[in-house]
Design a protein around this motif. Structure first.
Motif, PDB file in Angstrom:
ATOM      1  N   TRP A 118      53.081 -26.381  83.726  1.00 43.53           N
ATOM      2  CA  TRP A 118      53.104 -27.844  83.607  1.00 43.53           C
ATOM      3  C   TRP A 118      53.183 -28.510  84.978  1.00 43.53           C
ATOM      4  CZ3 TRP A 118      51.974 -31.133  79.879  1.00 43.53           C
ATOM      5  CH2 TRP A 118      52.380 -32.471  79.998  1.00 43.53           C
ATOM      6  N   GLY A 119      53.895 -27.891  85.899  1.00 46.25           N
ATOM      7  CA  GLY A 119      54.060 -28.450  87.233  1.00 46.25           C
ATOM      8  C   GLY A 119      52.777 -28.480  88.047  1.00 46.25           C
ATOM      9  N   LEU A 120      51.731 -27.786  87.599  1.00 50.90           N
ATOM     10  CA  LEU A 120      50.448 -27.811  88.297  1.00 50.90           C
ATOM     11  C   LEU A 120      49.658 -29.086  88.018  1.00 50.90           C
ATOM     12  CD1 LEU A 120      49.222 -24.120  87.794  1.00 50.90           C
ATOM     13  CD2 LEU A 120      50.184 -25.148  89.866  1.00 50.90           C
ATOM     14  N   LEU A 121      50.073 -29.838  87.007  1.00 48.79           N
ATOM     15  CA  LEU A 121      49.377 -31.091  86.707  1.00 48.79           C
ATOM     16  C   LEU A 121      49.548 -32.082  87.853  1.00 48.79           C
ATOM     17  CD1 LEU A 121      50.232 -31.611  82.945  1.00 48.79           C
ATOM     18  CD2 LEU A 121      47.938 -31.393  83.904  1.00 48.79           C
ATOM     19  N   ARG A 122      48.506 -32.841  88.105  1.00 48.92           N
ATOM     20  CA  ARG A 122      48.573 -33.863  89.144  1.00 48.92           C
ATOM     21  C   ARG A 122      49.531 -34.964  88.716  1.00 48.92           C
ATOM     22  NH1 ARG A 122      42.560 -34.326  91.539  1.00 48.92           N
ATOM     23  NH2 ARG A 122      43.137 -36.521  91.701  1.00 48.92           N
ATOM     24  N   ASP A 123      50.083 -35.652  89.717  1.00 44.37           N
ATOM     25  CA  ASP A 123      51.097 -36.677  89.449  1.00 44.37           C
ATOM     26  C   ASP A 123      50.599 -37.754  88.493  1.00 44.37           C
ATOM     27  OD1 ASP A 123      52.816 -35.380  91.139  1.00 44.37           O
ATOM     28  OD2 ASP A 123      52.475 -36.704  92.855  1.00 44.37           O
ATOM     29  N   TRP A 314      43.312 -19.801  87.255  1.00 50.79           N
ATOM     30  CA  TRP A 314      42.407 -18.774  86.722  1.00 50.79           C
ATOM     31  C   TRP A 314      41.388 -19.400  85.769  1.00 50.79           C
ATOM     32  CZ3 TRP A 314      41.608 -17.315  81.618  1.00 50.79           C
ATOM     33  CH2 TRP A 314      40.860 -16.152  81.411  1.00 50.79           C
ATOM     34  N   TYR A 315      41.842 -20.303  84.933  1.00 48.34           N
ATOM     35  CA  TYR A 315      40.955 -20.964  83.964  1.00 48.34           C
ATOM     36  C   TYR A 315      40.225 -22.146  84.586  1.00 48.34           C
ATOM     37  CZ  TYR A 315      39.512 -23.691  79.872  1.00 48.34           C
ATOM     38  OH  TYR A 315      38.784 -24.420  78.962  1.00 48.34           O
ATOM     39  N   THR A 330      46.295 -28.900  90.067  1.00 49.71           N
ATOM     40  CA  THR A 330      46.172 -28.459  91.452  1.00 49.71           C
ATOM     41  C   THR A 330      45.997 -26.939  91.471  1.00 49.71           C
ATOM     42  OG1 THR A 330      48.571 -28.222  91.642  1.00 49.71           O
ATOM     43  CG2 THR A 330      47.618 -30.340  92.265  1.00 49.71           C
ATOM     44  N   GLY A 331      45.690 -26.405  92.649  1.00 50.12           N
ATOM     45  CA  GLY A 331      45.668 -24.957  92.822  1.00 50.12           C
ATOM     46  C   GLY A 331      44.306 -24.303  92.802  1.00 50.12           C
ATOM     47  N   LEU A 352      34.176 -30.476  94.147  1.00 52.59           N
ATOM     48  CA  LEU A 352      35.488 -31.113  94.047  1.00 52.59           C
ATOM     49  C   LEU A 352      35.571 -32.351  94.933  1.00 52.59           C
ATOM     50  CD1 LEU A 352      37.967 -28.087  93.995  1.00 52.59           C
ATOM     51  CD2 LEU A 352      37.521 -29.684  92.132  1.00 52.59           C
ATOM     52  N   LYS A 353      34.986 -32.285  96.117  1.00 50.70           N
ATOM     53  CA  LYS A 353      35.006 -33.435  97.024  1.00 50.70           C
ATOM     54  C   LYS A 353      34.284 -34.624  96.408  1.00 50.70           C
ATOM     55  CE  LYS A 353      33.812 -34.875 101.731  1.00 50.70           C
ATOM     56  NZ  LYS A 353      33.233 -34.455 103.031  1.00 50.70           N
TER      57      LYS A 353
END
Length: 387
Positions: A118-123, A314-315, A330-331, A352-353
């Motif tokens: 869950w902490g990988l989600l953007r703010d 990974w996904y 993120t990541g 991504l950019k």
């Protein structure tokens, strides 16, 4: 007719059909064991040839049923068509569906503390006050997990046109009469048209994602006028038609999903570009939801394993590589660099950019498949189709 009245009528209209089905003895499949989830999801949730890699990673067996891109079908099936008994987990068709599902008791509230990733989600989505917080919440509570996201834009054939474009103006410019196309869906098409009309000062539209009846009428009448003038080659339906239109050169530009542009460019060998429009884009994420029936049956632990998997780099990196979709996580860059042999890292970083450039445009509006005046949208869209 407002949203709540539309929902009420939808429920009443469908009740007779459900009762009739029950009367002839329709038997729903027995619910699977707790280590298996019945998943109703769009094919784009699977960036693999089969579900086997995902199942191995998540440690959960999936019984998958393909889901169409029809928001009306999803709303009807899950709210009045017995979908909660058929499926444990399902995906949406764009923003706003989580509100309808939560309001009608179809989906279960989620506990973010049970998801390691869950902490990988953007703010902007994880923070309850973030710009995208609403896309996974209902009345401030979390009901969904995002698995892909994007800002839809204009694809154009630079090989054919010889230049770049940064405005929706080109799509409606008489210079390209008969050589442009729009998606045959009121949600994205009316939203990007509203963005264009508002940002260029041609109309004043307070909320491009949730227009008032007079605003809906104004946008539709603009499209009808352009359609009657022969501006559009067609309104495309489905992924393959979109690819064929661009790859064949039948159209020079069209509003579309990013994977359509990627596949068309590869298929044709031409420089087909997915641009950044200065007026803004329709931004969205697709989400996973757990049905209340599945939660009561003890399927929540398996759901959280699936949720953690779709939030993992990974996904998300494989989604980006296969379909061109990113996520609100993120990541990915760190992951692709650590596994450089599996990805075209330079291409994915460039993708991504460009996404970040689109996300940053001030005029962006969130996708909303369940607007307040849904019936008015549908009625005016029928007029656009008939014009």
């Amino acid at each position: 007719m407002d949203q709540r009245e539309f929902t009420r009528r939808l429920l009443l209209k469908s009740t007779a059909g459900i009762l009739g089905t029950a009367a002839v003895g329709r038997i729903l499949p027995a619910r699977a064991a707790t280590d298996e989830l019945r998943l109703w999801a769009a094919p784009i949730m699977r960036p693999f040839d089969t579900w086997a890699p995902f199942e191995e990673k998540a440690g959960v067996k999936l019984a998958w049923s393909p889901k169409s891109a029809s928001a009306d079908e999803a709303l009807s099936k899950m709210m009045v068509g017995g979908g909660r008994k058929l499926y444990d987990v399902f995906t949406d068709n764009g923003g706003g569906m989580e509100d309808a599902m939560a309001e009608n008791g179809v989906i279960a509230e989620l506990d973010p503390s049970r998801m390691t990733n869950w902490g990988l989600l953007r703010d902007e989505v994880r923070d309850p006050n973030g710009e995208a917080a609403h896309s996974i919440r209902y009345q401030g509570k979390v009901y969904a997990v995002p698995y892909i996201a994007n800002a839809d834009s204009l694809a154009y054939n630079k090989s054919m046109l010889g230049q770049d474009y940064d405005s929706w103006e080109a799509l409606f410019d008489p210079e390209f009469k008969g050589r442009t196309a729009l998606q045959n869906d009121f949600g994205p098409t009316m939203t990007v048209t509203a963005i264009y009309l508002h940002e260029t000062g041609k109309m004043s539209i307070k909320n491009r994602s949730d227009m008032q009846p007079d605003e809906i009428q104004g946008v539709a009448e603009f499209l009808i006028e352009k359609k009657k003038a022969g501006q559009f080659r067609t309104f495309w339906n489905g992924f393959q038609q979109g690819v064929d239109l661009l790859a064949s050169g039948e159209v020079a530009m069209m509003s579309c999903w990013e994977p359509i542009q990627r596949v068309a460019a590869k298929k044709s060998g031409q420089d087909i570009v997915y641009g950044t429009m200065k007026e803004g884009h329709q931004v969205w994420n697709n989400i996973l939801m757990l049905t209340t029936d599945a939660a009561k049956a003890g399927k929540d632990e398996a759901f959280y394993k699936v949720a953690d998997t779709v939030l993992s780099p990974w996904y998300t990196t494989r989604q980006l590589s296969r379909f061109g979709f990113a996520s609100l996580t993120t990541g990915m860059v760190d992951y692709m660099e650590a596994h450089a042999g599996e990805f075209d890292v330079a291409d994915l970083k460039a993708t991504l950019k460009r996404k970040e450039q689109r996300y940053a445009v001030a005029g962006n509006a969130w996708q909303n498949v369940y607007p307040t005046h849904l019936r008015t949208y549908q009625e005016w869209w029928s007029r656009v189709q008939a014009a």
